[in-house]
Design a protein around this motif. Structure first.
Motif, mmCIF file in Angstrom:
data_model
loop_
_atom_site.group_PDB
_atom_site.id
_atom_site.type_symbol
_atom_site.label_atom_id
_atom_site.label_comp_id
_atom_site.label_asym_id
_atom_site.label_seq_id
_atom_site.Cartn_x
_atom_site.Cartn_y
_atom_site.Cartn_z
ATOM 1 N N ALA A 1 0.841 -1.189 0.000
ATOM 2 C CA ALA A 1 0.000 0.000 0.000
ATOM 3 C C ALA A 1 0.882 1.247 0.000
ATOM 4 O O ALA A 1 2.045 1.197 0.413
ATOM 5 C CB ALA A 1 -0.908 -0.006 1.223
ATOM 6 N N PRO A 2 0.350 2.403 -0.431
ATOM 7 C CA PRO A 2 1.150 3.633 -0.428
ATOM 8 C C PRO A 2 1.282 4.272 0.949
ATOM 9 O O PRO A 2 1.924 5.308 1.089
ATOM 10 C CB PRO A 2 0.379 4.546 -1.381
ATOM 11 C CG PRO A 2 -1.040 4.081 -1.283
ATOM 12 C CD PRO A 2 -0.964 2.594 -1.091
ATOM 13 N N ILE A 3 0.676 3.696 1.976
ATOM 14 C CA ILE A 3 0.737 4.087 3.387
ATOM 15 C C ILE A 3 -0.176 5.264 3.708
ATOM 16 O O ILE A 3 -0.822 5.279 4.766
ATOM 17 C CB ILE A 3 2.184 4.370 3.862
ATOM 18 C CG1 ILE A 3 3.072 3.158 3.558
ATOM 19 C CG2 ILE A 3 2.206 4.674 5.363
ATOM 20 C CD1 ILE A 3 2.584 1.850 4.143
ATOM 21 N N PHE A 4 -0.287 6.273 2.827
ATOM 22 C CA PHE A 4 -1.210 7.369 3.128
ATOM 23 C C PHE A 4 -2.663 6.908 3.108
ATOM 24 O O PHE A 4 -3.557 7.651 3.531
ATOM 25 C CB PHE A 4 -1.003 8.556 2.188
ATOM 26 C CG PHE A 4 -0.992 8.215 0.719
ATOM 27 C CD1 PHE A 4 -2.150 7.847 0.050
ATOM 28 C CD2 PHE A 4 0.192 8.277 0.000
ATOM 29 C CE1 PHE A 4 -2.135 7.537 -1.301
ATOM 30 C CE2 PHE A 4 0.222 7.974 -1.360
ATOM 31 C CZ PHE A 4 -0.946 7.606 -2.009
ATOM 32 N N ASN A 5 -2.926 5.694 2.633
ATOM 33 C CA ASN A 5 -4.277 5.130 2.733
ATOM 34 C C ASN A 5 -4.622 4.775 4.177
ATOM 35 O O ASN A 5 -5.786 4.583 4.516
ATOM 36 C CB ASN A 5 -4.400 3.886 1.861
ATOM 37 C CG ASN A 5 -3.385 2.823 2.217
ATOM 38 O OD1 ASN A 5 -2.181 3.064 2.150
ATOM 39 N ND2 ASN A 5 -3.837 1.641 2.601
ATOM 40 N N GLY B 1 1.397 -0.452 -12.827
ATOM 41 C CA GLY B 1 1.970 0.851 -12.519
ATOM 42 C C GLY B 1 1.057 1.615 -11.585
ATOM 43 O O GLY B 1 -0.146 1.338 -11.498
ATOM 44 N N ALA B 2 1.629 2.575 -10.860
ATOM 45 C CA ALA B 2 0.855 3.424 -9.958
ATOM 46 C C ALA B 2 1.372 4.855 -10.059
ATOM 47 O O ALA B 2 2.562 5.084 -10.295
ATOM 48 C CB ALA B 2 0.951 2.931 -8.517
ATOM 49 N N LEU B 3 0.467 5.806 -9.884
ATOM 50 C CA LEU B 3 0.799 7.227 -9.993
ATOM 51 C C LEU B 3 0.178 7.960 -8.810
ATOM 52 O O LEU B 3 -0.986 7.724 -8.466
ATOM 53 C CB LEU B 3 0.261 7.789 -11.304
ATOM 54 C CG LEU B 3 0.692 9.202 -11.703
ATOM 55 C CD1 LEU B 3 2.193 9.251 -11.955
ATOM 56 C CD2 LEU B 3 -0.077 9.656 -12.942
ATOM 57 N N ASP C 1 5.255 4.314 -9.346
ATOM 58 C CA ASP C 1 5.743 2.964 -9.060
ATOM 59 C C ASP C 1 5.506 2.114 -10.305
ATOM 60 O O ASP C 1 4.447 2.209 -10.941
ATOM 61 C CB ASP C 1 4.995 2.328 -7.882
ATOM 62 C CG ASP C 1 4.937 3.227 -6.662
ATOM 63 O OD1 ASP C 1 5.939 3.296 -5.948
ATOM 64 O OD2 ASP C 1 3.878 3.853 -6.435
ATOM 65 N N LEU C 2 6.475 1.270 -10.637
ATOM 66 C CA LEU C 2 6.343 0.324 -11.739
ATOM 67 C C LEU C 2 6.757 -1.052 -11.241
ATOM 68 O O LEU C 2 7.766 -1.176 -10.525
ATOM 69 C CB LEU C 2 7.220 0.729 -12.924
ATOM 70 C CG LEU C 2 6.860 2.037 -13.632
ATOM 71 C CD1 LEU C 2 7.923 2.385 -14.659
ATOM 72 C CD2 LEU C 2 5.487 1.936 -14.293
ATOM 73 N N GLY C 3 5.986 -2.085 -11.605
ATOM 74 C CA GLY C 3 6.321 -3.399 -11.081
ATOM 75 C C GLY C 3 5.800 -4.539 -11.931
ATOM 76 O O GLY C 3 5.068 -4.341 -12.913
ATOM 77 N N TYR D 1 9.905 -0.924 -8.763
ATOM 78 C CA TYR D 1 10.727 0.277 -8.630
ATOM 79 C C TYR D 1 9.819 1.428 -8.225
ATOM 80 O O TYR D 1 8.772 1.652 -8.843
ATOM 81 C CB TYR D 1 11.438 0.625 -9.937
ATOM 82 C CG TYR D 1 12.210 1.929 -9.843
ATOM 83 C CD1 TYR D 1 13.457 1.969 -9.222
ATOM 84 C CD2 TYR D 1 11.676 3.114 -10.340
ATOM 85 C CE1 TYR D 1 14.159 3.160 -9.110
ATOM 86 C CE2 TYR D 1 12.372 4.316 -10.233
ATOM 87 C CZ TYR D 1 13.612 4.327 -9.609
ATOM 88 O OH TYR D 1 14.304 5.510 -9.486
ATOM 89 N N SER D 2 10.219 2.169 -7.179
ATOM 90 C CA SER D 2 9.422 3.294 -6.688
ATOM 91 C C SER D 2 10.265 4.560 -6.678
ATOM 92 O O SER D 2 11.416 4.550 -6.230
ATOM 93 C CB SER D 2 8.917 3.014 -5.264
ATOM 94 O OG SER D 2 8.058 1.904 -5.240
ATOM 95 N N GLN D 3 9.670 5.636 -7.167
ATOM 96 C CA GLN D 3 10.332 6.936 -7.163
ATOM 97 C C GLN D 3 9.645 7.844 -6.161
ATOM 98 O O GLN D 3 8.420 7.811 -6.017
ATOM 99 C CB GLN D 3 10.285 7.555 -8.565
ATOM 100 C CG GLN D 3 11.054 8.848 -8.703
ATOM 101 C CD GLN D 3 10.149 10.043 -8.974
ATOM 102 O OE1 GLN D 3 9.018 10.095 -8.512
ATOM 103 N NE2 GLN D 3 10.648 10.996 -9.720
#
Length: 471
Positions: free
Chosen positions: A195-199, A409-411, A427-429, A445-447
């Motif tokens: 998860a992106p954690i801010f959720n 992917g995630a944005l 994020d790309l995976g 990979y996360s930026q």
């Protein structure tokens, strides 16, 4: 009565996904199918105890934030490590359709330098290891933390009763969260690596690893799925301050005795999802056709405070809300392809200029940017966040009996009041499903953005390899 392990078809939880038919073959193919770990307490399986076990291991290469030093005190531009992201056990039981009991325990985030109990035993190597970071100075400290012998703790522990077919009520330390679908996300079937954690915007402050004590009501009425809760949040914090340098108030959590309300309501356009347990599925891998639109909230009165220019304390409510949409769409039964997509908009108000940095399994120290050390980044604060992810399950013919692949992917767009700049990150995976979500390997990979002087100055990245198995 004879106790035996078997499959209780009438009580399958949404954590347990049906195994795609391509995995069930004869010949020289190794059959990976198995019956869920269910202890039958009646001949027909209507009375049972269900057990779930899962482990998630991470190996990482991290481009560290500016000014990071390693555990030996030397400057560290890059770090490599391996650790336990999650190791959990969950058990729930029904001996009557009128009530259910659930207990969930485990550990999280153990690395080679942190994640253990204070002292860690005779060779625990306690020291001044930061566990909280001031987002303005990048500094923090705690004494006596180690990497060894992490403490098992309860994540969920609650009791539930059936009132009607449309209404179930319970109480305890629970995960029937409000705000968004992802705030009640299952950790067994993420599409992205995590998860992106801010959720989980209250994580480890007014909750215990995304759970609070409270009363909840949940159910389904037609196409509507709902969960509502009245919670007693954990009481933490010393309040905020007034920042003379920027001439503005800075809110922070303050100990209080107030109750909080929360809820999440979704309309299910296609198939209904199982809501026996609170955990929403991240990707059904083509086994279910789902399209939901939902909205939720969390409100905690006077849970933070700040100070004005005269030093007078001012109290603020925590008011959080979201609107989201989830799609899981099988394309072709012949090829086994499917699309999974999710998008959510968060509006967070914790009080003026509230800001929290988070670095998952952070092994860095020091730091000269406003991110802090290692992989930390501004994650939760007053402002708005937009997040979207999408993944495509590739044709099963690509790997045949060896499994299936799912690139994704995630944005993320963040607009925090604390900073002058808004930011995008991605994020790309790739998921390699050996046996659906029961056994998979993920590479991502996360930026992330780097902040200095309240503006984005650069970016850094992180590679994560995860092995995941659950029974």
């Amino acid at each position: 009565m004879v106790f035996m392990f078997g499959l209780c078809l009438t009580t399958k939880a949404q954590d347990t996904l049906p195994l795609p038919t391509e995995y069930i073959k004869s010949g020289d193919f190794v059959d990976h199918t198995y019956k869920p770990l269910t202890l039958k307490l009646s001949d027909d399986g209507s009375k049972y105890i269900r057990f779930l076990f899962w482990n998630q291991m991470w190996a990482r290469v991290t481009e560290n934030n500016p000014g990071t030093v390693s555990v030996d005190g030397r400057p560290s531009r890059q770090s490599t490590d391996i650790g336990i992201r999650r190791a959990r056990v969950l058990a729930y039981a029904e001996i009557s359709p009128r009530f259910l009991i659930l207990t969930h325990w485990g550990i999280n985030n153990q690395t080679f330098i942190n994640g253990g109990v204070p002292g860690g035993g005779m060779t625990g190597n306690p020291g001044n290891i930061p566990v909280s970071v001031n987002p303005e100075t990048g500094e923090g400290s705690a004494i006596g933390l180690s990497a060894k012998k992490p403490q098992l703790f309860f994540h969920d522990i609650w009791t539930e009763y059936k009132i009607t077919d449309q209404l179930y009520m319970g109480m305890g330390l629970h995960y029937w969260n409000g705000i968004s679908r992802m705030t009640s996300q299952s950790t067994l079937n993420f599409m992205t690596i995590d998860a992106p954690i801010f959720n989980w915007p209250l994580i480890e402050l007014t909750d215990q690893f995304a759970r609070q004590f409270g009363f909840y009501a949940k159910g389904q009425i037609g196409k509507w799925d709902y969960r509502l809760a009245l919670n007693k949040p954990f009481s933490v914090g010393n309040g905020g301050r007034y920042d003379e340098a920027t001439q503005r108030p800075i809110a922070a959590n303050i100990a209080n005795d107030h109750w909080a309300t929360q809820g999440y309501i979704a309309y299910q356009f296609f198939e209904k999802e199982n809501n026996k347990l609170p955990f929403f599925v991240g990707s059904y891998l083509g086994t279910k056709k789902v399209f939901n639109i939902g909205a939720g909230w969390h409100h905690h009165p006077k849970a933070t405070s700040s100070a004005n220019g005269s030093g007078e304390q001012q109290f603020h409510d925590i008011s959080l809300a979201s609107l989201d949409v989830f799609l899981d769409l099988p394309f072709s039964s012949a090829s086994g392809t499917a699309l999974t997509a999710y998008a959510v908009y968060y509006n967070y108000d914790f009080g003026p200029n509230y800001m929290r940095n988070v670095g998952i399994m952070n092994v860095g120290f020091g730091g000269t940017s406003q991110n802090g050390p290692g992989n930390a980044q501004p994650t939760i604060g007053t402002g708005n966040i937009f997040y979207a992810n999408a993944g495509f399950l590739l044709p099963k013919q690509l790997l045949g009996d060896k499994g299936k692949l799912q690139p994704y992917g995630a944005l993320t767009h963040k607009n925090f009041q604390y900073f002058e700049d808004t930011t995008w990150q991605y994020d790309l995976g790739l998921n390699y499903y050996i046996n659906a979500h029961q056994a998979k390997v993920t590479l991502q990979y996360s930026q992330r953005p780097i902040f200095e002087n309240y503006r984005k100055s650069s970016a850094a990245g992180e590679w994560i390899l995860q092995t995941h198995i659950f029974l």
